[in-house]
Motif scaffolding. Structure first.
Motif, mmCIF file in Angstrom:
data_model
loop_
_atom_site.group_PDB
_atom_site.id
_atom_site.type_symbol
_atom_site.label_atom_id
_atom_site.label_comp_id
_atom_site.label_asym_id
_atom_site.label_seq_id
_atom_site.Cartn_x
_atom_site.Cartn_y
_atom_site.Cartn_z
ATOM 1 N N ILE A 151 1.972 7.065 -6.632
ATOM 2 C CA ILE A 151 1.016 8.104 -6.996
ATOM 3 C C ILE A 151 1.549 9.482 -6.586
ATOM 4 O O ILE A 151 1.403 10.475 -7.305
ATOM 5 C CB ILE A 151 -0.358 7.831 -6.354
ATOM 6 N N GLY A 152 2.221 9.524 -5.426
ATOM 7 C CA GLY A 152 2.808 10.784 -4.978
ATOM 8 C C GLY A 152 3.851 11.312 -5.941
ATOM 9 O O GLY A 152 3.853 12.504 -6.285
ATOM 10 N N LEU A 168 7.801 6.939 1.081
ATOM 11 C CA LEU A 168 6.932 5.757 1.145
ATOM 12 C C LEU A 168 7.524 4.605 0.338
ATOM 13 O O LEU A 168 7.471 3.441 0.743
ATOM 14 C CB LEU A 168 5.537 6.107 0.625
ATOM 15 N N THR A 206 1.000 4.023 -2.982
ATOM 16 C CA THR A 206 0.699 5.408 -2.603
ATOM 17 C C THR A 206 1.873 6.317 -2.938
ATOM 18 O O THR A 206 1.693 7.435 -3.436
ATOM 19 C CB THR A 206 0.378 5.499 -1.101
ATOM 20 N N GLN A 258 2.923 4.409 -11.899
ATOM 21 C CA GLN A 258 3.172 5.851 -11.964
ATOM 22 C C GLN A 258 2.850 6.462 -13.327
ATOM 23 O O GLN A 258 2.209 7.524 -13.374
ATOM 24 C CB GLN A 258 4.630 6.143 -11.584
ATOM 25 N N GLY A 263 6.100 10.965 -1.230
ATOM 26 C CA GLY A 263 6.071 9.829 -2.145
ATOM 27 C C GLY A 263 7.334 8.992 -2.139
ATOM 28 O O GLY A 263 7.277 7.758 -2.021
ATOM 29 N N ILE A 286 0.842 -1.204 0.000
ATOM 30 C CA ILE A 286 0.000 0.000 0.000
ATOM 31 C C ILE A 286 0.877 1.255 0.000
ATOM 32 O O ILE A 286 0.612 2.223 -0.725
ATOM 33 C CB ILE A 286 -0.943 -0.012 1.226
ATOM 34 N N ALA A 287 1.945 1.236 0.816
ATOM 35 C CA ALA A 287 2.865 2.378 0.868
ATOM 36 C C ALA A 287 3.542 2.592 -0.477
ATOM 37 O O ALA A 287 3.693 3.727 -0.946
ATOM 38 C CB ALA A 287 3.913 2.147 1.957
#
Length: 304
Positions: free
Chosen positions: A29-30, A245, A26, A265, A242, A22-23
């Motif tokens: 995406i960051g 993570l 995420t 990404q 981002g 999940i990290a």
């Protein structure tokens, strides 16, 4: 008793890997916001990359100073070898940022992001040839599917043309540097915390970028509050958020699989470029994104 202990340990590992996944996604995406911030920046590409570190390192340093010094992966660097490995990670990332930020100026956001994310190919090859890691057929098929989906996703922007060729070459160079960075961080995370790696490598990256930005003649001073805000968003949201993570996830997930997962990404970047920069996005891109996701799921199954 042994069986119960083993099951409990396995459950903890599985839970840690789920959180790490999940990290990782995420974080991907960051950093998908990075090319948008770069395109909106009032400064040149290298100066923008420098402020990405200039604004994020103080935050990361405070994080490193405040984190508890107990448990695994919390020791501070103490030897020449430690600092050399952290320096290598920082230099790889400096090369990645320099090549990528320049590529965004010479080709589309979608194109530069796709080519930069060919890093999984290089990570997998180096892991196999240098570190003697073995990969299942399912993982390799997942890698191929994800890369193929990314090509479909960015198919229209991949048409080679004289005006895009230089930017495309820089995008591929970015993949080489980013692959080196992922491998370096993945191995450092066995010994150091996320904050320690992000801080020390960030210092090295910033110091490497400063003379490059100065020699290129780029101004280091934004002309408006809006320009400083863009730089601050790039530093805090994409890098301190981002990228950290992603570094966290690399302690719990194989580097090769992590690099494949980061292919989410370009899908996110294409959607953001469509929304914020009016770059076209059609049905073919949507199909490509679905293929990328299918490849990531297959690679995940093949890397268990």
């Amino acid at each position: 008793m042994t069986d119960a202990s083993t099951l409990s340990s396995t459950a903890r590992v599985d839970a840690a890997q789920r959180i790490a996944l999940i990290a990782l996604l995420t974080g991907a995406i960051g950093i998908a916001f990075s090319p948008v911030f770069v395109r909106l920046s009032e400064l040149g590409p290298t100066a923008t990359a420098f402020w990405r570190l200039g604004f994020s390192v103080p935050v990361l340093w405070a994080w490193m100073a405040l984190e508890p010094k107990r448990g695994a992966r919390t020791r501070s660097p103490s030897s020449v070898s430690d600092y050399a490995r952290l320096t290598a990670a920082g230099l790889f990332f400096a090369g990645d940022l320099t090549a990528w930020h320049w590529s965004i100026k010479y080709t589309s956001v979608a194109n530069s992001t796709l080519l930069a994310n060919f890093a999984p190919i290089f990570v997998t090859l180096v892991s196999w040839l240098v570190f003697k890691e073995r990969f299942s057929r399912t993982f390799v098929l997942g890698l191929a599917l994800s890369v193929g989906g990314a090509v479909v996703l960015m198919g229209q922007s991949l048409q080679l043309s004289p005006e895009h060729l230089f930017g495309d070459a820089l995008g591929m160079l970015t993949a080489l540097f980013y692959g080196g960075y992922i491998l370096s961080v993945g191995r450092l995370r066995a010994e150091f915390s996320t904050a320690t790696i992000m801080t020390w490598s960030g210092v090295v990256t910033g110091l490497a970028l400063l003379p490059v930005a100065t020699l290129s003649g780029e101004s280091l001073v934004a002309g408006s509050a809006y320009g400083w805000g863009v730089l601050l968003g790039l530093a805090l949201f994409s890098h301190a958020g981002g990228q950290s993570l992603i570094a966290y996830a690399l302690a719990h997930l194989p580097a090769a699989f992590s690099s494949v997962s980061l292919l989410i990404q370009p899908a996110a970047a294409a959607i953001l470029a469509w929304i914020l920069l009016d770059e076209p996005l059609g049905a073919l891109q949507a199909i490509g994104a679905l293929i990328v996701l299918a490849g990531i799921l297959m690679a995940r199954r093949g890397s268990r």
